[in-house]
Design a protein around this motif. Structure first.
Motif, PDB file in Angstrom:
ATOM      1  N   ILE A 130      52.176  68.292 -18.027  1.00  0.00           N
ATOM      2  CA  ILE A 130      51.193  69.384 -18.026  1.00  0.00           C
ATOM      3  C   ILE A 130      50.659  69.518 -16.603  1.00  0.00           C
ATOM      4  N   PRO A 131      51.286  70.381 -15.794  1.00  0.00           N
ATOM      5  CA  PRO A 131      50.790  70.541 -14.423  1.00  0.00           C
ATOM      6  C   PRO A 131      49.405  71.190 -14.417  1.00  0.00           C
ATOM      7  N   THR A 132      48.519  70.672 -13.566  1.00  0.00           N
ATOM      8  CA  THR A 132      47.192  71.285 -13.422  1.00  0.00           C
ATOM      9  C   THR A 132      47.044  71.922 -12.049  1.00  0.00           C
ATOM     10  N   THR A 133      48.119  71.885 -11.247  1.00  0.00           N
ATOM     11  CA  THR A 133      48.182  72.666 -10.021  1.00  0.00           C
ATOM     12  C   THR A 133      49.453  73.491 -10.125  1.00  0.00           C
ATOM     13  N   ALA A 134      49.580  74.517  -9.302  1.00  0.00           N
ATOM     14  CA  ALA A 134      50.817  75.297  -9.281  1.00  0.00           C
ATOM     15  C   ALA A 134      51.476  75.039  -7.946  1.00  0.00           C
ATOM     16  N   GLY A 135      52.361  74.045  -7.903  1.00  0.00           N
ATOM     17  CA  GLY A 135      52.943  73.718  -6.610  1.00  0.00           C
ATOM     18  C   GLY A 135      54.176  72.859  -6.663  1.00  0.00           C
ATOM     19  N   THR A 136      54.042  71.643  -7.154  1.00  0.00           N
ATOM     20  CA  THR A 136      55.101  70.656  -6.931  1.00  0.00           C
ATOM     21  C   THR A 136      56.384  70.956  -7.692  1.00  0.00           C
ATOM     22  N   GLY A 137      56.269  71.556  -8.882  1.00  0.00           N
ATOM     23  CA  GLY A 137      57.458  71.716  -9.713  1.00  0.00           C
ATOM     24  C   GLY A 137      57.965  70.376 -10.228  1.00  0.00           C
ATOM     25  N   ALA A 138      57.105  69.351 -10.167  1.00  0.00           N
ATOM     26  CA  ALA A 138      57.536  67.995 -10.539  1.00  0.00           C
ATOM     27  C   ALA A 138      57.946  67.912 -12.009  1.00  0.00           C
ATOM     28  N   GLU A 139      57.549  68.934 -12.801  1.00  0.00           N
ATOM     29  CA  GLU A 139      57.891  68.918 -14.231  1.00  0.00           C
ATOM     30  C   GLU A 139      59.376  69.196 -14.464  1.00  0.00           C
ATOM     31  N   THR A 140      60.110  69.593 -13.417  1.00  0.00           N
ATOM     32  CA  THR A 140      61.496  70.019 -13.632  1.00  0.00           C
ATOM     33  C   THR A 140      62.522  68.911 -13.437  1.00  0.00           C
ATOM     34  N   ASN A 141      62.089  67.727 -13.034  1.00  0.00           N
ATOM     35  CA  ASN A 141      63.091  66.685 -12.781  1.00  0.00           C
ATOM     36  C   ASN A 141      62.584  65.306 -13.174  1.00  0.00           C
ATOM     37  N   GLY A 142      63.493  64.346 -13.196  1.00  0.00           N
ATOM     38  CA  GLY A 142      63.171  63.002 -13.684  1.00  0.00           C
ATOM     39  C   GLY A 142      62.917  61.996 -12.580  1.00  0.00           C
ATOM     40  N   PHE A 143      62.629  62.505 -11.367  1.00  0.00           N
ATOM     41  CA  PHE A 143      62.444  61.573 -10.254  1.00  0.00           C
ATOM     42  C   PHE A 143      61.057  61.701  -9.653  1.00  0.00           C
ATOM     43  N   GLY A 144      60.410  60.568  -9.436  1.00  0.00           N
ATOM     44  CA  GLY A 144      59.088  60.556  -8.832  1.00  0.00           C
ATOM     45  C   GLY A 144      59.162  60.047  -7.403  1.00  0.00           C
ATOM     46  N   VAL A 145      58.350  60.656  -6.538  1.00  0.00           N
ATOM     47  CA  VAL A 145      58.250  60.174  -5.157  1.00  0.00           C
ATOM     48  C   VAL A 145      57.103  59.170  -5.128  1.00  0.00           C
ATOM     49  N   ILE A 146      57.439  57.919  -4.877  1.00  0.00           N
ATOM     50  CA  ILE A 146      56.447  56.840  -4.905  1.00  0.00           C
ATOM     51  C   ILE A 146      56.435  56.191  -3.520  1.00  0.00           C
ATOM     52  N   GLU A 147      55.226  55.788  -3.087  1.00  0.00           N
ATOM     53  CA  GLU A 147      55.152  55.201  -1.752  1.00  0.00           C
ATOM     54  C   GLU A 147      55.255  53.682  -1.813  1.00  0.00           C
ATOM     55  N   THR A 175      42.461  77.465 -13.238  1.00  0.00           N
ATOM     56  CA  THR A 175      41.485  78.443 -12.735  1.00  0.00           C
ATOM     57  C   THR A 175      40.309  77.776 -12.011  1.00  0.00           C
ATOM     58  N   GLY A 176      40.072  76.493 -12.270  1.00  0.00           N
ATOM     59  CA  GLY A 176      38.955  75.815 -11.602  1.00  0.00           C
ATOM     60  C   GLY A 176      39.344  75.122 -10.303  1.00  0.00           C
ATOM     61  N   LEU A 177      40.605  75.228  -9.889  1.00  0.00           N
ATOM     62  CA  LEU A 177      41.043  74.537  -8.667  1.00  0.00           C
ATOM     63  C   LEU A 177      40.328  75.099  -7.444  1.00  0.00           C
ATOM     64  N   PRO A 178      39.803  74.237  -6.574  1.00  0.00           N
ATOM     65  CA  PRO A 178      39.188  74.734  -5.338  1.00  0.00           C
ATOM     66  C   PRO A 178      40.223  75.462  -4.475  1.00  0.00           C
ATOM     67  N   ALA A 179      39.746  76.419  -3.656  1.00  0.00           N
ATOM     68  CA  ALA A 179      40.654  77.267  -2.867  1.00  0.00           C
ATOM     69  C   ALA A 179      41.571  76.450  -1.961  1.00  0.00           C
ATOM     70  N   ARG A 180      41.054  75.369  -1.371  1.00  0.00           N
ATOM     71  CA  ARG A 180      41.906  74.642  -0.407  1.00  0.00           C
ATOM     72  C   ARG A 180      43.038  73.928  -1.140  1.00  0.00           C
ATOM     73  N   ILE A 181      42.818  73.527  -2.388  1.00  0.00           N
ATOM     74  CA  ILE A 181      43.906  72.883  -3.150  1.00  0.00           C
ATOM     75  C   ILE A 181      44.885  73.942  -3.654  1.00  0.00           C
ATOM     76  N   THR A 182      44.355  75.100  -4.054  1.00  0.00           N
ATOM     77  CA  THR A 182      45.232  76.224  -4.402  1.00  0.00           C
ATOM     78  C   THR A 182      46.153  76.531  -3.231  1.00  0.00           C
ATOM     79  N   ALA A 183      45.586  76.541  -2.020  1.00  0.00           N
ATOM     80  CA  ALA A 183      46.370  76.856  -0.819  1.00  0.00           C
ATOM     81  C   ALA A 183      47.445  75.804  -0.570  1.00  0.00           C
ATOM     82  N   ALA A 184      47.051  74.530  -0.594  1.00  0.00           N
ATOM     83  CA  ALA A 184      47.992  73.458  -0.234  1.00  0.00           C
ATOM     84  C   ALA A 184      49.118  73.347  -1.262  1.00  0.00           C
ATOM     85  N   THR A 185      48.775  73.440  -2.547  1.00  0.00           N
ATOM     86  CA  THR A 185      49.811  73.287  -3.572  1.00  0.00           C
ATOM     87  C   THR A 185      50.690  74.535  -3.636  1.00  0.00           C
ATOM     88  N   GLY A 186      50.079  75.704  -3.455  1.00  0.00           N
ATOM     89  CA  GLY A 186      50.864  76.939  -3.490  1.00  0.00           C
ATOM     90  C   GLY A 186      51.811  77.037  -2.300  1.00  0.00           C
TER      91      GLY A 186
END
Ligand SMILES: [Zn+2]
Length: 370
Positions: A130-147, A175-186
């Motif tokens: 359940i993505p809560t930002t609109a950006g990564t597309g991480a929901e489309t694949n089975g691989f996570g980027v881990i540090e 809809t509640g995402l702050p503008a700077r996070i909307t910008a970075a994820t978009g």
């Protein structure tokens, strides 16, 4: 769009996850968990999602349906191997459950690794994203980027079995995402589309997703950034980000992400902000090799049909989002540049860049964006 080259050895493409899209679609979550054969849910999220009240909305839906659940909300902005270990330990204690990943890229990526780690053998536990930002597309694949904190490099953990079975794309959650996070994820979604178009791994299917993704994000991200409550803009950016995820999963990305990952690894810069810092310079570096792909990107962004127009459009978009800054303003010290160049060279994502790169060239590119 130009004619995409047909791959000499054909194509073999599996559809990615099932999508449940629309405002209020989160209400379907209990039924979706049930359809995966589970009556219990283990939620993986972060404190920001909890603080924004989004976790409570999801928990209310589960409680009303009488679903037993537990929450792991200890995912950091750039999840590490120790995040995965503690999340997996919690899941083992809770017992058999569907894993529900709720958040931006970090909780989604961590959840894949946790769902895999908590199982003694494959397949991993079924995952709903359940993505809560609109950006990564991480929901489309089975691989996570881990540090891996020891090396400051990204490792890719995953398996096809933890590719989300279902993605719930509910724009009301954004809809509640702050503008700077909307910008970075978009902006991340826009770069996914552009890099997918120009990737060495691009094919006619990925290009179809990528062009539509670039068109949706370029047109609607500035609107969502200006007015976060505009549900139509939020809906279209969310679809665009998802399509960009579909595209990159098929094609791979390129050097903007190679450098972006390395910058984040060294300075902790948010992913989309790191990408914005190097986007224009990398596109200029690639322009001779990726001219036709960039022309497609330009047309998708509603501009003229050449590489220069694409570079101009991408830069203007980032400037309109107030997200572009030189590396020196992003916590990057000059003495980190050689190590950032080395990490970007080693990152597998860089291999799909249209133009060949050397570590020395990357060091020069970093100097020009410093
Ligand atoms: Zn990205």
């Amino acid at each position: 769009m130009r004619d995409q080259e047909l791959p000499a050895d054909g194509l073999s493409i599996e559809p990615t996850c099932r999508i449940e899209f629309g405002p209020g679609r989160i209400a379907a979550l209990p039924r979706l968990i049930d359809e995966l054969g589970h009556r219990r849910a283990y939620l993986i999220t972060d404190r920001g999602v909890r603080a924004a009240g989004v976790l409570d909305r999801v928990l209310a839906v589960l409680t009303e349906a009488g679903l037993e659940h537990a929450v792991f909300d200890d995912v950091a902005a750039n999840p590490t191997l120790s995040t995965v270990e503690s999340g997996a330990a919690g899941l083992e204690r809770f017992g058999s459950a569907a894993v529900v990943a709720l958040g931006g890229g970090s909780p989604l990526d961590a959840a894949k690794a946790i769902a895999l780690r908590a199982q003694p053998r494959l397949p991993g536990l079924p995952l709903l994203a359940i993505p809560t930002t609109a950006g990564t597309g991480a929901e489309t694949n089975g691989f996570g980027v881990i540090e891996d904190p020891a090396t400051r490099r990204k490792v890719y953990l995953g398996h096809a079995s933890v590719r989300p079975a279902v993605a719930v794309l509910d724009p009301e959650l954004t809809t509640g995402l702050p503008a700077r996070i909307t910008a970075a994820t978009g902006l991340d979604a826009l770069v996914h589309g552009i890099e997918s178009l120009s990737s060495r791994g691009a094919n006619p299917i990925s290009a179809a997703y990528a062009a539509q993704a670039v068109a949706l994000v370029a047109r609607w991200l500035p609107v969502a950034h200006r007015d976060g409550t505009d549900l139509e803009a939020r809906s279209r950016v969310m679809l665009g980000a998802h399509l960009a995820g579909q595209a990159l999963t098929l094609s791979g990305l390129g050097l903007v992400h190679g450098l972006g990952h390395a910058i984040t690894g060294h300075a902790g810069t948010p992913h989309g902000v790191a990408l914005a810092a190097v986007l224009e310079t990398v596109m200029e570096f690639n322009a001779d090799t990726a001219g036709e792909a960039y022309a497609d990107a330009a047309r998708a962004m509603g501009a003229g049909g050449d590489a220069a127009a694409a570079i101009r459009c991408a830069r203007d978009l980032a400037d309109g989002l107030e997200i572009r800054a030189p590396l020196r303003d992003l916590g990057v010290h000059r003495d980190m540049l050689p190590s950032i160049a080395a990490a970007a060279t080693a990152d597998p994502v860089t291999r799909n860049n249209p133009a060949n790169t050397t570590e020395a060239q990357l060091h020069d590119l970093l100097q020009t964006t410093y």
